[in-house]
Design a protein around this motif. Structure first.
Motif, short mmCIF file in Angstrom:
data_model
loop_
_atom_site.label_atom_id
_atom_site.label_comp_id
_atom_site.label_asym_id
_atom_site.label_seq_id
_atom_site.Cartn_x
_atom_site.Cartn_y
_atom_site.Cartn_z
N ALA A 159 0.80 -1.23 0.00
CA ALA A 159 0.00 0.00 0.00
C ALA A 159 0.83 1.27 0.00
O ALA A 159 0.48 2.26 0.61
N GLY A 160 1.97 1.26 -0.70
CA GLY A 160 2.77 2.47 -0.81
C GLY A 160 3.60 2.79 0.41
O GLY A 160 4.30 3.81 0.42
N ASN A 161 3.56 1.95 1.43
CA ASN A 161 4.30 2.23 2.65
C ASN A 161 5.80 2.07 2.49
O ASN A 161 6.57 2.60 3.29
N GLN A 162 6.21 1.32 1.47
CA GLN A 162 7.63 1.01 1.29
C GLN A 162 8.13 1.53 -0.05
O GLN A 162 8.78 0.82 -0.81
N VAL A 163 7.82 2.81 -0.32
CA VAL A 163 8.27 3.47 -1.55
C VAL A 163 8.97 4.77 -1.17
O VAL A 163 8.46 5.54 -0.35
N LYS A 164 10.13 5.01 -1.74
CA LYS A 164 10.87 6.25 -1.51
C LYS A 164 11.15 6.92 -2.85
O LYS A 164 11.47 6.26 -3.84
N ARG A 165 11.05 8.24 -2.86
CA ARG A 165 11.34 9.01 -4.07
C ARG A 165 12.63 9.80 -3.85
O ARG A 165 12.75 10.56 -2.88
N ILE A 166 13.58 9.62 -4.76
CA ILE A 166 14.88 10.28 -4.67
C ILE A 166 15.01 11.23 -5.86
O ILE A 166 15.05 10.79 -7.01
N SER A 167 15.08 12.52 -5.57
CA SER A 167 15.18 13.52 -6.64
C SER A 167 16.61 13.99 -6.85
O SER A 167 17.01 14.30 -7.98
N THR A 168 17.39 14.06 -5.78
CA THR A 168 18.79 14.47 -5.86
C THR A 168 19.60 13.65 -4.86
O THR A 168 19.04 12.95 -4.01
N LYS A 169 20.91 13.78 -4.94
CA LYS A 169 21.78 13.07 -3.99
C LYS A 169 21.49 13.48 -2.55
O LYS A 169 21.69 12.69 -1.62
N ALA A 170 21.01 14.71 -2.39
CA ALA A 170 20.72 15.19 -1.04
C ALA A 170 19.60 14.40 -0.37
O ALA A 170 19.48 14.38 0.86
N ASP A 171 18.77 13.74 -1.19
CA ASP A 171 17.69 12.93 -0.63
C ASP A 171 18.18 11.62 -0.02
O ASP A 171 17.44 10.94 0.69
N LEU A 172 19.43 11.27 -0.31
CA LEU A 172 19.99 10.04 0.24
C LEU A 172 20.52 10.31 1.65
O LEU A 172 21.71 10.27 1.92
N THR A 173 19.61 10.61 2.53
CA THR A 173 19.93 10.92 3.92
C THR A 173 20.36 9.65 4.65
O THR A 173 20.13 8.52 4.16
N PRO A 174 20.97 9.79 5.82
CA PRO A 174 21.31 8.60 6.61
C PRO A 174 20.09 7.71 6.88
O PRO A 174 20.20 6.49 6.91
N GLN A 175 18.93 8.34 7.05
CA GLN A 175 17.71 7.56 7.29
C GLN A 175 17.34 6.71 6.07
O GLN A 175 16.99 5.54 6.19
N VAL A 176 17.44 7.32 4.87
CA VAL A 176 17.12 6.59 3.65
C VAL A 176 18.14 5.49 3.39
O VAL A 176 17.78 4.35 3.03
N LEU A 177 19.42 5.80 3.58
CA LEU A 177 20.46 4.79 3.39
C LEU A 177 20.29 3.63 4.38
O LEU A 177 20.49 2.47 4.02
N GLY A 178 19.89 3.97 5.60
CA GLY A 178 19.62 2.92 6.58
C GLY A 178 18.43 2.08 6.18
O GLY A 178 18.43 0.85 6.37
N TRP A 179 17.40 2.72 5.60
CA TRP A 179 16.22 1.98 5.12
C TRP A 179 16.61 1.03 4.00
O TRP A 179 16.13 -0.11 3.95
N ILE A 180 17.48 1.48 3.10
CA ILE A 180 17.95 0.61 2.02
C ILE A 180 18.66 -0.61 2.60
O ILE A 180 18.39 -1.76 2.21
N GLU A 181 19.56 -0.38 3.54
CA GLU A 181 20.30 -1.47 4.17
C GLU A 181 19.34 -2.46 4.84
O GLU A 181 19.47 -3.68 4.68
N ASN A 182 18.40 -1.93 5.59
CA ASN A 182 17.46 -2.79 6.32
C ASN A 182 16.56 -3.57 5.37
O ASN A 182 16.24 -4.74 5.62
N THR A 183 16.13 -2.92 4.29
CA THR A 183 15.26 -3.60 3.33
C THR A 183 15.98 -4.77 2.67
O THR A 183 15.43 -5.87 2.55
N VAL A 184 17.23 -4.54 2.26
CA VAL A 184 18.02 -5.62 1.66
C VAL A 184 18.22 -6.75 2.67
O VAL A 184 18.10 -7.93 2.33
N LYS A 185 18.50 -6.38 3.90
CA LYS A 185 18.75 -7.39 4.93
C LYS A 185 17.49 -8.21 5.23
O LYS A 185 17.54 -9.43 5.38
N GLN A 186 16.35 -7.53 5.30
CA GLN A 186 15.11 -8.20 5.69
C GLN A 186 14.41 -8.92 4.54
O GLN A 186 13.79 -9.96 4.73
#
Length: 199
Positions: free
Chosen positions: A51-78
């Motif tokens: 239901a759209g809960n696990q979608v992120k939109r990245i417009s620039t490199k600045a959007d790759l915050t520590p929170q987003v990078l952590g979400w990427i890591e956790n998603t791959v891990k889980q």
């Protein structure tokens, strides 16, 4: 794969806008950088998001915050992977319902009519339009949609048979979308996600 119509601004050719899943955060970040370098935005999706809960939109490199990078890591891990694809200029959300059946020992894929559905700004489902004429479509969108239907249905039947071959029987809902690129060309993305249930 569908072909783009020569010298036409209307097409359902898929080009290179199909998402791929990446099994490491490093390869995902590399693909994100590649898409951003092409002056396009990026969509990040958890393979088993809902239901759209696990979608992120990245417009620039600045959007790759520590929170987003952590979400990427956790998603791959889980979930074992993350989907990275160009962000598309969505015009309409579509859903096509199928039922995977077994008839005389063989797979039978029952198709229902496609419907347009609505989502909010956070991609949460709001409702379905009971409009068989797709009155919200422009002339070009109608042309692309109706030209793509036979090909789309073949793809959906093949997917249904794949589900059957892997032991699944029952309902399945396939989300798709009509989108527009920067040049004004219209496309159909035939499969955004698959839900093994009535949708």
């Amino acid at each position: 794969m569908a072909r783009r119509k020569s010298r036409s601004r209307v097409s359902f050719w898929l080009r290179d806008f199909i998402g791929c899943d990446y099994s490491t955060a490093a390869t995902a970040r590399s693909q994100i950088a590649t898409i951003l370098a092409q002056q396009r935005q990026v969509a990040l999706k958890a393979p088993y998001g809902t239901a759209g809960n696990q979608v992120k939109r990245i417009s620039t490199k600045a959007d790759l915050t520590p929170q987003v990078l952590g979400w990427i890591e956790n998603t791959v891990k889980q979930q074992g992977a993350i989907v990275v694809e160009p962000w598309l200029g969505k015009k309409h959300d579509l859903s096509l319902q199928i039922e995977v059946l077994k008839v005389d020992g063989a797979p039978h894929i029952k198709l229902f009519e496609a419907r347009e559905f609505l989502t909010d700004g956070h991609w949460q489902y709001k409702g379905t339009l009971l409009d068989k004429k797709f009155s919200t479509f422009t002339t070009d969108e109608h042309r692309v949609f109706h030209k793509a239907i036979p090909w789309w249905q073949r793809l959906v039947r093949d997917l249904g048979r794949t589900l059957f071959d892997n032991g699944y029987q029952g309902p399945a809902g396939l989300d798709a979308l009509i989108w527009e690129d920067a040049a004004g060309d219209i496309f159909l993305k035939p499969l955004v996600e698959l839900n093994p249930r009535w949708t």
